[in-house]
Write an enzyme that holds these catalytic residues in place. Structure first.
Site, PDB file in Angstrom:
ATOM      1  N   SER A   1      37.461  43.647  32.415  1.00 34.86           N
ATOM      2  CA  SER A   1      39.010  43.248  32.139  1.00 34.86           C
ATOM      3  C   SER A   1      39.454  42.215  33.327  1.00 34.86           C
ATOM      4  CB  SER A   1      39.987  44.284  32.421  1.00 34.86           C
ATOM      5  OG  SER A   1      41.064  44.097  32.094  1.00 34.86           O
TER       6      SER A   1
ATOM      7  N   ASN B   1      43.480  51.420  33.148  1.00 37.51           N
ATOM      8  CA  ASN B   1      43.324  50.887  34.650  1.00 37.51           C
ATOM      9  C   ASN B   1      44.376  51.559  35.674  1.00 37.51           C
ATOM     10  OD1 ASN B   1      43.516  49.331  36.931  1.00 37.51           O
ATOM     11  ND2 ASN B   1      44.021  47.287  35.719  1.00 37.51           N
TER      12      ASN B   1
ATOM     13  N   CYS C   1      46.556  50.156  39.270  1.00 46.38           N
ATOM     14  CA  CYS C   1      48.094  49.699  38.950  1.00 46.38           C
ATOM     15  C   CYS C   1      48.858  50.397  40.375  1.00 46.38           C
ATOM     16  CB  CYS C   1      48.626  50.063  37.758  1.00 46.38           C
ATOM     17  SG  CYS C   1      50.342  49.394  37.621  1.00 46.38           S
TER      18      CYS C   1
ATOM     19  N   GLY D   1      29.710  43.016  40.613  1.00 44.91           N
ATOM     20  CA  GLY D   1      28.781  41.942  40.837  1.00 44.91           C
ATOM     21  C   GLY D   1      27.426  41.549  40.101  1.00 44.91           C
TER      22      GLY D   1
END
Lengths: 263, 307
Positions: free
Chosen positions: B22, B132, B135, B249
């Site tokens: 995302s 998510n 936040c 990564g």
């Protein structure tokens, strides 16, 4: 600014010229597809091709010149990423994404007053040549700290350039905003119809824009920002404009002076 | 040997195991800039748009980005147009993508996760939801609720109650024991875990010796964090029975193989999209080639091989 068609792509481009120009480094690479469509004020994201992960990301570079199938950029080695770019040897390949960004709006007709500071002069060279080629009245002022940077003004080939340095080692000893005042004064009533095209350090651009306002002239400003993607994905390269954050990459890098908020 | 690249993620059928992380690939913005026809030849097997929140968020002041050794530090601040504009403007267009859509949602309070999930539950364009939980949270003085197992469970449970869709929780590595958070999410109803979000970090400008980011601290991504991510995927997938989406990564086909072997069912490419927005195309080709060389018939065959 104008709407730009979706035509950017990633190319592996052989470097054909790599040389220092005073404090800067000029790099030319073969990128026919980009050269064919690039407009003044657009930029490319470049890095040396290959799997090396450090530096990780490409760097945004304003398109300095386009000649046949060549694209040229002018790099100021200031950080790790830009220093590595200047290591390019002829025959090396660059990974190049572009052309990106909106570019300058060339539709105006008044005198084009080009104001550059430091390496910000790079994209203005392509602009100056393009506007002069269209028969537009072009006045150029470039400001630098000192001579080792100012020698790069020789890269402006198509138009006459007024040069100043802060220490007087080349051209006038002045700030570029002083040259701008003289230029606009010299234009007389035509100054209000003039249009500035500005690229350089923040304080210099702000001074130029304020001067333009005093003379009633419009101004387009090309901003620099830390960028990761160049295509509007990461939301990292924002500037304050029109009461909100806007991405320099796909909503700029050129903004109308009136919509930019200076900090 | 023929390789079958198809993968499953719960009920989602994927053409191959590589999706995007995302906030690192914006198909609507890229479609306006890139010559490629992304709506026909979409490079990822599923699409995860940038996180949306209940109300629009302006994001953090610049600089929002700073490159570090083989890594990228960011503090975007979840800038987004808000879920209502996302549903009205973006969803109809995203529904035209030829791959499953995984909507990413966040909220400043735990009950906001339920409200966001509820707003998307009836939308056919959305195949799955990703929470998510990094936040900034008002109940935790701006710290991420994903650092707290009780708030993580609460946010997950509220989203679970609001939707029957496949529910993914994206974990933050910025905790003492990520397994505690993983268990909290799964026990509260998560179907799947995304592992990992960015790692807390900061950088100083080498000239001014002042913080390089406008927000002072940020999240580190890119190859620099791959070992951190690989460990988290390994520990979680060995311990829990839900599928894991591995990320952190990934820049190459070999990285994808490693994440699969560590226990991921699917693998997300994030920061590497900034090197090349269409990296996934060549990465998936190379992945297929590598699997052929190594006699791996399907990605599923490789999942957890390192355990």
């Amino acid at each position: 600014m104008e709407t730009v068609p979706a035509q950017a792509d990633l190319y592996q481009c052989p470097v054909v010229e790599s040389r220092t120009v005073g404090a800067y480094h000029l790099i030319a690479f073969v990128a026919g597809e980009i050269a064919a469509v690039a407009r003044p004020g657009q930029f490319v994201m470049i890095r040396q091709s290959g799997p090396a992960l450090d530096p990780l990301l490409p760097r945004p570079m304003g398109i300095h010149a386009v000649e046949a199938d060549l694209v040229k950029v002018l790099v100021e080695p200031v950080g790790k990423g830009t220093v590595v770019l200047t290591d390019a040897r002829v025959g090396d390949r660059y990974s190049v994404l572009g052309p990106l960004g909106n570019g300058f709006d060339l539709s105006g007709e008044g005198t084009a007053v080009i104001v550059g500071g430091g390496v910000g002069m790079a994209p203005l060279a392509l602009l100056a040549g393009t506007l002069a080629g269209r028969g537009r009245d072009v006045r150029c002022q470039l400001g630098f700290k000192t001579r080792v940077q100012a020698v790069a003004a020789e890269l402006f080939r198509d138009v006459d350039v007024d040069i100043c340095t802060e220490d007087g080692t080349m051209g006038r000893k002045a700030m570029v905003s002083e040259l701008l005042v003289e230029c606009l004064t010299d234009l007389g009533p035509a100054a209000a119809e003039a249009e500035l095209f500005v690229c350089g350090p923040g304080a210099m651009m702000r001074a130029a824009v304020e001067t333009a306002r005093e003379y009633g002239a419009d101004a387009q400003v090309s901003v620099a920002a830390h960028m990761a993607c160049g295509v509007g994905a990461c939301q990292g390269c924002v500037v304050r404009a029109g009461g909100e954050y806007r991405c320099a990459c796909n909503q700029g890098p050129v903004f109308r002076a009136g919509e930019l908020e200076w900090r | 040997m023929a390789v079958n690249m198809e993968s499953s993620l719960g009920p989602l059928r994927l053409r191959h195991p590589v999706i995007n992380a995302s906030g690192t690939f914006d198909v609507l913005a890229a479609d306006r800039v890139l010559a490629a026809d992304l709506f026909t030849d979409f490079p990822f097997a599923a699409y995860v748009p940038k996180t949306v929140t209940l109300k629009p968020r302006e994001g953090n002041p610049p600089h929002r980005l700073y490159e570090t050794a083989a890594g990228l530090l960011n503090s975007i601040g979840l800038a987004n147009k808000g879920i209502e504009a996302f549903i009205a403007d973006d969803l109809p267009r995203l529904g035209r993508l030829p791959v499953p859509l995984i909507a990413s949602i966040a909220a400043e309070e735990t009950n906001g996760y339920g409200r966001c999930a509820g707003l998307l539950d009836g939308r056919d364009e959305v195949a799955a939801l990703e929470l998510n939980i990094s936040c900034p949270n008002v109940e935790l003085d701006g710290k991420a609720l994903g650092c707290d197992p009780f708030l993580t469970a609460s946010a997950t449970a509220q989203a679970r109650a609001a939707t029957g869709k496949f529910l993914i929780v994206k974990l933050t590595p910025n905790v003492t024991d990520i397994l505690v958070l993983a268990r909290a999410a799964v026990e509260a109803g998560a179907d799947c875990l995304s592992v990992i979000n960015t790692v807390h970090g900061m950088a100083l400008d080498p000239w001014t010796l002042r913080p390089a980011l406008g927000h002072v601290t940020g999240g580190l991504s890119g190859p620099a964090i791959k070992p951190v991510a690989l460990r988290a995927v390994y520990l979680i997938s060995r311990e829990l029975d839900v599928p894991v989406i591995g990320m952190g990564g990934v820049t190459s086909a070999n990285d994808v193989l490693e994440f699969l072997a560590a226990g991921a069912t699917a693998v997300a490419v994030g920061t590497a999209c900034f090197r090349d927005p269409l990296l996934a195309v060549s990465l998936v080709q190379e992945l297929e080639h590598q699997m052929e060389l190594r006699d791996i018939a399907t990605p599923g065959e490789l999942v957890g091989r390192a355990h």
